[in-house]
Design a protein around this motif. Structure first.
Motif, PDB file in Angstrom:
ATOM      1  N   ASN A  27       0.811  -1.224   0.000  1.00 17.12           N
ATOM      2  CA  ASN A  27       0.000   0.000   0.000  1.00 17.12           C
ATOM      3  C   ASN A  27       0.839   1.267   0.000  1.00 17.12           C
ATOM      4  O   ASN A  27       0.331   2.343  -0.336  1.00 17.12           O
ATOM      5  CB  ASN A  27      -0.936   0.014   1.222  1.00 17.12           C
ATOM      6  N   ASP A  28       2.118   1.158   0.366  1.00 17.71           N
ATOM      7  CA  ASP A  28       2.970   2.348   0.400  1.00 17.71           C
ATOM      8  C   ASP A  28       3.672   2.597  -0.938  1.00 17.71           C
ATOM      9  O   ASP A  28       4.484   3.521  -1.053  1.00 17.71           O
ATOM     10  CB  ASP A  28       3.992   2.256   1.526  1.00 17.71           C
ATOM     11  N   LEU A  29       3.368   1.781  -1.947  1.00 17.05           N
ATOM     12  CA  LEU A  29       3.929   1.967  -3.282  1.00 17.05           C
ATOM     13  C   LEU A  29       2.819   2.279  -4.275  1.00 17.05           C
ATOM     14  O   LEU A  29       1.735   1.699  -4.214  1.00 17.05           O
ATOM     15  CB  LEU A  29       4.676   0.710  -3.747  1.00 17.05           C
ATOM     16  N   GLU A  30       3.106   3.196  -5.201  1.00 19.53           N
ATOM     17  CA  GLU A  30       2.142   3.557  -6.246  1.00 19.53           C
ATOM     18  C   GLU A  30       2.847   3.526  -7.605  1.00 19.53           C
ATOM     19  O   GLU A  30       3.850   4.219  -7.804  1.00 19.53           O
ATOM     20  CB  GLU A  30       1.567   4.951  -5.995  1.00 19.53           C
ATOM     21  N   LEU A  31       2.343   2.738  -8.524  1.00 19.36           N
ATOM     22  CA  LEU A  31       2.896   2.687  -9.870  1.00 19.36           C
ATOM     23  C   LEU A  31       2.381   3.880 -10.665  1.00 19.36           C
ATOM     24  O   LEU A  31       1.176   4.054 -10.819  1.00 19.36           O
ATOM     25  CB  LEU A  31       2.495   1.389 -10.572  1.00 19.36           C
ATOM     26  N   VAL A  32       3.304   4.696 -11.182  1.00 16.48           N
ATOM     27  CA  VAL A  32       2.893   5.887 -11.934  1.00 16.48           C
ATOM     28  C   VAL A  32       3.264   5.806 -13.413  1.00 16.48           C
ATOM     29  O   VAL A  32       2.833   6.630 -14.212  1.00 16.48           O
ATOM     30  CB  VAL A  32       3.484   7.173 -11.311  1.00 16.48           C
ATOM     31  N   GLY A  33       4.067   4.818 -13.792  1.00 21.52           N
ATOM     32  CA  GLY A  33       4.431   4.695 -15.204  1.00 21.52           C
ATOM     33  C   GLY A  33       5.306   3.482 -15.443  1.00 21.52           C
ATOM     34  O   GLY A  33       5.918   2.938 -14.513  1.00 21.52           O
ATOM     35  N   CYS A  34       5.350   3.041 -16.707  1.00 16.52           N
ATOM     36  CA  CYS A  34       6.197   1.924 -17.110  1.00 16.52           C
ATOM     37  C   CYS A  34       6.954   2.307 -18.374  1.00 16.52           C
ATOM     38  O   CYS A  34       6.419   3.027 -19.225  1.00 16.52           O
ATOM     39  CB  CYS A  34       5.360   0.672 -17.396  1.00 16.52           C
ATOM     40  N   VAL A  35       8.187   1.822 -18.486  1.00 19.95           N
ATOM     41  CA  VAL A  35       8.991   2.047 -19.686  1.00 19.95           C
ATOM     42  C   VAL A  35       9.267   0.695 -20.320  1.00 19.95           C
ATOM     43  O   VAL A  35       9.798  -0.213 -19.674  1.00 19.95           O
ATOM     44  CB  VAL A  35      10.317   2.755 -19.345  1.00 19.95           C
ATOM     45  N   ASP A  36       8.878   0.566 -21.588  1.00 19.39           N
ATOM     46  CA  ASP A  36       9.039  -0.694 -22.295  1.00 19.39           C
ATOM     47  C   ASP A  36       8.888  -0.414 -23.789  1.00 19.39           C
ATOM     48  O   ASP A  36       8.158   0.505 -24.174  1.00 19.39           O
ATOM     49  CB  ASP A  36       7.982  -1.703 -21.825  1.00 19.39           C
ATOM     50  N   LEU A  37       9.558  -1.186 -24.610  1.00 17.95           N
ATOM     51  CA  LEU A  37       9.434  -0.982 -26.054  1.00 17.95           C
ATOM     52  C   LEU A  37       8.082  -1.444 -26.580  1.00 17.95           C
ATOM     53  O   LEU A  37       7.680  -1.074 -27.682  1.00 17.95           O
ATOM     54  CB  LEU A  37      10.563  -1.731 -26.783  1.00 17.95           C
ATOM     55  N   GLN A  38       7.380  -2.241 -25.791  1.00 19.66           N
ATOM     56  CA  GLN A  38       6.060  -2.717 -26.185  1.00 19.66           C
ATOM     57  C   GLN A  38       4.965  -1.926 -25.463  1.00 19.66           C
ATOM     58  O   GLN A  38       5.199  -1.304 -24.438  1.00 19.66           O
ATOM     59  CB  GLN A  38       5.897  -4.193 -25.844  1.00 19.66           C
ATOM     60  N   HIS A  39       3.762  -1.955 -26.035  1.00 21.93           N
ATOM     61  CA  HIS A  39       2.535  -1.461 -25.394  1.00 21.93           C
ATOM     62  C   HIS A  39       2.496   0.051 -25.181  1.00 21.93           C
ATOM     63  O   HIS A  39       1.769   0.542 -24.314  1.00 21.93           O
ATOM     64  CB  HIS A  39       2.317  -2.149 -24.040  1.00 21.93           C
ATOM     65  N   THR A  40       3.263   0.817 -25.939  1.00 19.23           N
ATOM     66  CA  THR A  40       3.302   2.270 -25.769  1.00 19.23           C
ATOM     67  C   THR A  40       1.889   2.866 -25.805  1.00 19.23           C
ATOM     68  O   THR A  40       1.103   2.581 -26.711  1.00 19.23           O
ATOM     69  CB  THR A  40       4.141   2.930 -26.875  1.00 19.23           C
ATOM     70  N   GLY A  41       1.579   3.686 -24.799  1.00 20.54           N
ATOM     71  CA  GLY A  41       0.289   4.357 -24.726  1.00 20.54           C
ATOM     72  C   GLY A  41      -0.809   3.541 -24.084  1.00 20.54           C
ATOM     73  O   GLY A  41      -1.883   4.075 -23.774  1.00 20.54           O
ATOM     74  N   MET A  42      -0.559   2.269 -23.848  1.00 17.92           N
ATOM     75  CA  MET A  42      -1.566   1.415 -23.215  1.00 17.92           C
ATOM     76  C   MET A  42      -1.467   1.518 -21.695  1.00 17.92           C
ATOM     77  O   MET A  42      -0.399   1.819 -21.144  1.00 17.92           O
ATOM     78  CB  MET A  42      -1.371  -0.038 -23.635  1.00 17.92           C
TER      79      MET A  42
END
Length: 267
Positions: A27-42
């Motif tokens: 609960n003390d972690l929040e995902l705000v973004g991912c970097v990957d060559l796949q799935h851009t914009g998803m």
């Protein structure tokens, strides 16, 4: 409890997706973004097999860090990409937690200098499994008494670097306490090149790459009439997640780069 905002690089890979599942559990972690060559914009939740997150995929680290408000970058990519990501994170005042291995000494020196100059903490660890870190520390101690030693590391056949970062780090730690010596018979010769493995300061490192393996290492010490073996096995990538969470909790309090999880575990 302050929430730590996290970006994951390499999020659709096996280690990256496991990191996403780890974030989901805390609960003390929040995902705000991912970097990957796949799935851009998803959104993450739109990708089959990944947790239910609204965070978006970006294909460029700088674009991502400029678009989101992040505290920590978890990088689980490759050496070349990982160096670029780590440097970008430091320049954006985002604290990197890096599980990528294979950085050169020059790259580590450059990242250390940036971290020190900007007083931004960073953690680069060849291995985030707590048991593996303890194995490395015990090997360092044992080498005082058993200078004859060989390292056998075994990983899946998609791993790019050999020897592994863990094996190299183990050898470096052993080097700190071991009296330098060349092992084996002085007239020893290889009838097939490479049969005796890599030579690191007189000790040997052997790399095995096979399907079905995850991450495994043995450090074998020999003495008159006895052998002493330290062994660690990671059977699932979940084994690395407790160490990554531990590093995240530590890195937000650091003002410099730490190479090796042992420096945080032993403080």
């Amino acid at each position: 409890m302050k929430t730590i905002k996290v970006v994951v690089a390499g999020a659709s890979g096996k280690m990256g997706s496991e990191a996403l599942r780890m974030i989901k559990k805390h609960n003390d972690l929040e995902l705000v973004g991912c970097v990957d060559l796949q799935h851009t914009g998803m959104q993450v939740k739109e990708v089959e097999g990944l947790p239910d997150f609204d965070a978006l995929f970006y294909n460029d680290i700088n674009t991502c860090l400029e678009a989101v408000n992040a505290d920590v970058l978890i990088d689980l990519t490759s050496p070349k990409v990982g160096f670029k990501h780590t440097k970008a994170a430091l320049l954006h005042d985002v604290r990197p937690v890096v599980g990528t291995t294979g950085f050169t000494s020059e790259e580590l020196a450059e990242l250390t200098a940036i971290s020190k100059e900007r007083q931004i903490g960073a953690v680069i660890a060849p291995n985030f499994a707590m048991g593996a870190v303890l194995m490395m520390q015990f090997a360092k101690t044992a080498a005082k008494y058993f200078p004859d030693v060989e390292i056998i590391e075994k990983h899946h056949d998609q791993k790019l670097d050999a020897p592994s970062g863990t094996a190299v780090k183990t050898a470096e730690l052993i080097q700190e306490t071991r009296k330098q010596k060349s092992q084996g018979h002085p007239e020893e010769h290889e009838t097939i090149d490479g049969a005796r493995g890599a030579d690191f300061d007189g000790m040997r490192i052997h790399s095995v790459r096979l399907p079905g393996l995850v991450a495994h290492q043995e450090v074998i010490f020999g003495g008159p009439g006895e052998n002493f073996t330290l062994k660690h096995d990671s059977f699932h990538r979940e084994s690395f997640m407790s160490g990554i969470k531990f590093a995240i909790d530590k890195v937000v309090k650091l003002t410099d780069l730490v190479y090796g999880l042992e420096h945080l575990m032993m403080d």
